[in-house]
Write a protein that holds these residues in place. Structure first.
Motif, PDB file in Angstrom:
ATOM      1  N   ARG A   1      30.746 -37.524  92.733  1.00  0.00           N
ATOM      2  CA  ARG A   1      31.463 -38.594  92.013  1.00  0.00           C
ATOM      3  C   ARG A   1      32.924 -38.519  92.430  1.00  0.00           C
ATOM      4  O   ARG A   1      33.578 -37.495  92.186  1.00  0.00           O
TER       5      ARG A   1
ATOM      6  N   HIS B   1      31.008 -32.549  89.625  1.00  0.00           N
ATOM      7  CA  HIS B   1      30.545 -33.714  90.403  1.00  0.00           C
ATOM      8  C   HIS B   1      31.609 -34.107  91.441  1.00  0.00           C
ATOM      9  O   HIS B   1      31.265 -34.546  92.531  1.00  0.00           O
TER      10      HIS B   1
ATOM     11  N   ASP C   1      22.855 -34.828  88.622  1.00  0.00           N
ATOM     12  CA  ASP C   1      22.125 -35.223  87.415  1.00  0.00           C
ATOM     13  C   ASP C   1      20.786 -35.775  87.880  1.00  0.00           C
ATOM     14  O   ASP C   1      20.758 -36.716  88.690  1.00  0.00           O
TER      15      ASP C   1
ATOM     16  N   GLU D   1      23.236 -30.476  78.565  1.00  0.00           N
ATOM     17  CA  GLU D   1      22.547 -31.576  79.252  1.00  0.00           C
ATOM     18  C   GLU D   1      21.433 -31.035  80.140  1.00  0.00           C
ATOM     19  O   GLU D   1      21.720 -30.406  81.160  1.00  0.00           O
TER      20      GLU D   1
ATOM     21  N   HIS E   1      21.805 -32.004  83.990  1.00  0.00           N
ATOM     22  CA  HIS E   1      22.971 -31.669  84.825  1.00  0.00           C
ATOM     23  C   HIS E   1      22.858 -30.248  85.361  1.00  0.00           C
ATOM     24  O   HIS E   1      22.747 -29.279  84.595  1.00  0.00           O
TER      25      HIS E   1
HETATM   26 ZN   LIG Z   1      26.394 -34.371  85.390  1.00  0.00          ZN
END
Ligand SMILES: [Zn+2]
Length: 209
Positions: free
Chosen positions: A92, A121, A128, A186, A189
């Motif tokens: 990201r 990220h 993810d 999470e 993740h």
């Molecule tokens: Zn993530």
């Protein structure tokens, strides 16, 4: 929440934090170029994300090469159990992390990464993902939805059905076998073990070749 259209030019003009130390050169590779059987559902390229608007102009998933190769090994191992990987997000660019932060009210900042620190990220070392069934091609049901901000998202959550927990734990076991660690809040993740070796990146998907 502040509108993304207002925040995008500010985020693109901003500069990522300066980091001290030695880093490996970035070598971002596209997961599907290494293994086309890895499937994508890149939510930040659609309106189906927590901001309700696309953040990525392309639905693509990149990781640093050793992390990407580890994901491919997980894909191969899972095939023997009838499953494949469905990726929601990988590398990201930093400016997107800044938009997340700026768009989110201060009292909800615990749910998003601080751009002053960057996210794993941003380093191309986090992914993810969930499982899809090789027979039906459909994503499996996990104990929570992707990006659900509730206790159901915890990898230790004991609710849901036994089958949902089995699939969540199957994903985790295979990812851990290849050097990934699940995030405690999470189940989807995972951070690759070498994440500290890579600096924060801000290159847009369009510019990665
Ligand atoms: Zn993530």
């Amino acid at each position: 929440m502040r509108p993304v259209a207002d925040l995008l030019p500010l985020a693109l003009a901003a500069t990522p934090p300066v980091e001290q130390g030695e880093f490996r050169p970035a070598d971002l590779v596209e997961l599907t170029s290494l293994d086309p059987s890895i499937r994508l559902d890149i939510r930040y390229a659609t309106t189906g994300n927590f901001l309700g608007t696309p953040l990525y102009s392309q639905a693509r998933a990149f990781m640093q090469r050793p992390a990407a190769q580890a994901v491919v090994r997980v894909q191969h191992a899972l095939a023997g159990e009838g499953y494949g990987l469905l990726v929601h997000d990988a590398y990201r660019p930093w400016y997107v992390t800044k938009i997340f932060w700026d768009a989110t009210p201060a009292d909800k900042h615990e749910f998003v990464a601080d751009p002053a620190e960057g996210s794993r990220h941003n380093r191309g070392c986090a992914v993810d993902l969930t499982l899809y069934d090789l027979k039906t091609g459909r994503a499996v049901e996990m104990p929570s939805l992707y990006d659900e901000m509730s206790a159901r998202a915890y990898p230790t959550y004991t609710g849901g059905t036994a089958e949902q927990r089995r699939l969540r734990d199957l994903l985790r076991r295979h990812m851990e076998a290849e050097g990934f660690t699940v995030y405690e809040f999470e189940w989807w993740h995972f951070d690759y073990r070498d994440w500290k070796s890579y600096a924060i990146q801000n290159v847009r998907f369009e510019s990665i070749r």
